[in-house]
Design a protein around this motif. Structure first.
Motif, PDB file in Angstrom:
ATOM      1  N   PRO A 113      42.841  48.013  66.910  1.00 21.84           N
ATOM      2  CA  PRO A 113      41.518  48.283  66.317  1.00 21.84           C
ATOM      3  C   PRO A 113      41.473  47.906  64.847  1.00 21.84           C
ATOM      4  N   LYS A 114      40.301  47.411  64.450  1.00 24.42           N
ATOM      5  CA  LYS A 114      40.103  47.023  63.057  1.00 24.42           C
ATOM      6  C   LYS A 114      39.855  48.270  62.206  1.00 24.42           C
ATOM      7  N   PRO A 115      40.229  48.232  60.964  1.00 30.38           N
ATOM      8  CA  PRO A 115      39.934  49.378  60.082  1.00 30.38           C
ATOM      9  C   PRO A 115      38.445  49.533  59.852  1.00 30.38           C
ATOM     10  N   ASP A 116      38.059  50.683  59.350  1.00 30.49           N
ATOM     11  CA  ASP A 116      36.636  50.977  59.167  1.00 30.49           C
ATOM     12  C   ASP A 116      35.989  50.065  58.132  1.00 30.49           C
ATOM     13  N   ASP A 117      36.735  49.672  57.119  1.00 30.88           N
ATOM     14  CA  ASP A 117      36.179  48.831  56.068  1.00 30.88           C
ATOM     15  C   ASP A 117      36.409  47.345  56.332  1.00 30.88           C
ATOM     16  N   TYR A 118      36.740  46.991  57.581  1.00 30.18           N
ATOM     17  CA  TYR A 118      36.985  45.589  57.902  1.00 30.18           C
ATOM     18  C   TYR A 118      35.675  44.822  57.949  1.00 30.18           C
ATOM     19  N   GLY A 167      45.313  29.067  50.966  1.00 27.30           N
ATOM     20  CA  GLY A 167      45.777  30.278  50.310  1.00 27.30           C
ATOM     21  C   GLY A 167      45.210  30.460  48.910  1.00 27.30           C
ATOM     22  N   ALA A 168      44.784  29.370  48.287  1.00 29.38           N
ATOM     23  CA  ALA A 168      44.237  29.461  46.930  1.00 29.38           C
ATOM     24  C   ALA A 168      42.767  29.860  46.913  1.00 29.38           C
ATOM     25  N   ILE A 169      42.089  29.826  48.085  1.00 31.42           N
ATOM     26  CA  ILE A 169      40.662  30.155  48.146  1.00 31.42           C
ATOM     27  C   ILE A 169      40.497  31.665  48.212  1.00 31.42           C
ATOM     28  N   ASP A 170      39.586  32.184  47.431  1.00 34.09           N
ATOM     29  CA  ASP A 170      39.263  33.613  47.465  1.00 34.09           C
ATOM     30  C   ASP A 170      38.207  33.829  48.546  1.00 34.09           C
ATOM     31  N   TRP A 171      38.644  34.161  49.769  1.00 37.34           N
ATOM     32  CA  TRP A 171      37.739  34.287  50.899  1.00 37.34           C
ATOM     33  C   TRP A 171      36.860  35.516  50.795  1.00 37.34           C
ATOM     34  N   GLU A 172      37.259  36.503  50.028  1.00 34.12           N
ATOM     35  CA  GLU A 172      36.469  37.720  49.895  1.00 34.12           C
ATOM     36  C   GLU A 172      35.126  37.458  49.213  1.00 34.12           C
ATOM     37  N   ARG A 173      35.045  36.406  48.424  1.00 35.65           N
ATOM     38  CA  ARG A 173      33.792  36.112  47.725  1.00 35.65           C
ATOM     39  C   ARG A 173      32.699  35.649  48.684  1.00 35.65           C
ATOM     40  N   TYR A 174      33.083  35.160  49.859  1.00 31.16           N
ATOM     41  CA  TYR A 174      32.099  34.672  50.824  1.00 31.16           C
ATOM     42  C   TYR A 174      31.580  35.787  51.742  1.00 31.16           C
ATOM     43  N   LYS A 175      32.090  36.992  51.594  1.00 30.67           N
ATOM     44  CA  LYS A 175      31.621  38.116  52.397  1.00 30.67           C
ATOM     45  C   LYS A 175      30.462  38.812  51.695  1.00 30.67           C
ATOM     46  N   CYS A 176      29.554  39.340  52.493  1.00 32.11           N
ATOM     47  CA  CYS A 176      28.413  40.072  51.955  1.00 32.11           C
ATOM     48  C   CYS A 176      28.068  41.188  52.931  1.00 32.11           C
ATOM     49  N   ASP A 177      28.017  42.420  52.419  1.00 31.76           N
ATOM     50  CA  ASP A 177      27.741  43.576  53.268  1.00 31.76           C
ATOM     51  C   ASP A 177      26.265  43.906  53.352  1.00 31.76           C
ATOM     52  N   VAL A 178      25.401  43.068  52.805  1.00 31.66           N
ATOM     53  CA  VAL A 178      23.958  43.286  52.862  1.00 31.66           C
ATOM     54  C   VAL A 178      23.401  42.555  54.077  1.00 31.66           C
ATOM     55  N   LYS A 179      22.642  43.270  54.886  1.00 31.03           N
ATOM     56  CA  LYS A 179      22.071  42.674  56.077  1.00 31.03           C
ATOM     57  C   LYS A 179      21.048  41.604  55.713  1.00 31.03           C
ATOM     58  N   LYS A 216      24.406  34.694  44.667  1.00 32.48           N
ATOM     59  CA  LYS A 216      24.624  35.818  45.574  1.00 32.48           C
ATOM     60  C   LYS A 216      23.865  37.052  45.101  1.00 32.48           C
ATOM     61  N   GLU A 217      23.878  37.302  43.811  1.00 30.33           N
ATOM     62  CA  GLU A 217      23.158  38.450  43.264  1.00 30.33           C
ATOM     63  C   GLU A 217      21.655  38.320  43.474  1.00 30.33           C
ATOM     64  N   LEU A 218      21.117  37.124  43.257  1.00 31.97           N
ATOM     65  CA  LEU A 218      19.684  36.917  43.459  1.00 31.97           C
ATOM     66  C   LEU A 218      19.298  37.044  44.933  1.00 31.97           C
ATOM     67  N   ALA A 219      20.151  36.560  45.812  1.00 33.11           N
ATOM     68  CA  ALA A 219      19.865  36.669  47.248  1.00 33.11           C
ATOM     69  C   ALA A 219      19.818  38.128  47.690  1.00 33.11           C
ATOM     70  N   ILE A 220      20.766  38.924  47.224  1.00 38.87           N
ATOM     71  CA  ILE A 220      20.781  40.350  47.585  1.00 38.87           C
ATOM     72  C   ILE A 220      19.560  41.057  47.015  1.00 38.87           C
TER      73      ILE A 220
END
Length: 212
Positions: A65-70, A99-111, A153-157
């Motif tokens: 199972p994936k963690p809750d914050d996954y 490995g050099a790419i920051d993949w977390e920057r492409y995630k967005c928790d806003v629907k 990203k900020e303007l889109a949100i």
């Protein structure tokens, strides 16, 4: 056909009585129309292996199972050719770049806000109100080349949240208007009922006790 076979056995046995009797006991007696019977062949049945014709599945692993914050990466990342080639390649250079790419920057928790392969953040908003015949469908892009990655990203949100706030405000306005309309409708209904009762009493023609 049976007669020809019997004749061949007679010739092979030398025409002896014993051979003829043995053949007669083995072969059935000819019946009327037996020469016209159709002979059927037999087909050898081949036993098929259990694995034949089946798709061999990969080795299954236990479910973890994936963690809750996954939060998974958006599939739109694979729509970009350079990123897809980097991930598909097995070279050391590609692994170093991945490995050099920051993949977390492409995630967005806003629907309704996600990264788009065209190089920007996409905002999607689709709401429908069939009762009031009001439909809103919005799809806009905030380009990284124009605003920068973080600013886009900020303007889109912010724009997505603005659309949601405007929709909620419109819903509250419609609720107020519907409540006012229902109150006026109930008032008119009560006035009509009172008027109909008054008209029915006036048409009754009964005299008051004070007039007698």
């Amino acid at each position: 056909m049976l007669a020809a076979a019997r004749q061949a056995w007679r010739c092979a046995a030398g025409g002896t009585g014993a051979g003829t009797g043995a053949i007669s006991r083995i072969l059935p007696q000819s019946t009327p129309g037996a020469d016209h019977l159709r002979s059927f062949g037999t087909k050898r049945v081949r036993q098929r292996r259990r694995s034949r014709g089946r798709i061999i599945q990969l080795k299954e692993a236990h479910y973890e199972p994936k963690p809750d914050d996954y939060q998974a990466l958006p599939l739109s990342l694979l729509a970009s050719g350079p990123i897809r080639r980097v991930l598909a390649s097995q070279s050391s250079e590609a692994q170093r770049l991945a490995g050099a790419i920051d993949w977390e920057r492409y995630k967005c928790d806003v629907k309704g806000v996600r990264w788009h392969a065209s190089g920007g953040w996409r905002v999607q908003f689709d709401k429908r109100d069939y009762e009031h015949n009001f439909f809103v469908k919005c799809s806009c892009y905030f380009r990284v080349a124009v605003y920068g990655f973080d600013k886009a990203k900020e303007l889109a949100i912010a724009y997505r949240r603005r659309l949601e706030a405007e929709w909620d405000e419109q819903q509250r306005l419609w609720a107020t208007l519907d409540e006012k309309r229902d109150a006026e409708r109930s008032k008119r209904r009560a006035e009509r009922e009172q008027a109909s009762l008054a008209a029915a009493y006036a048409d009754d023609g009964s005299q008051s006790i004070w007039e007698i």
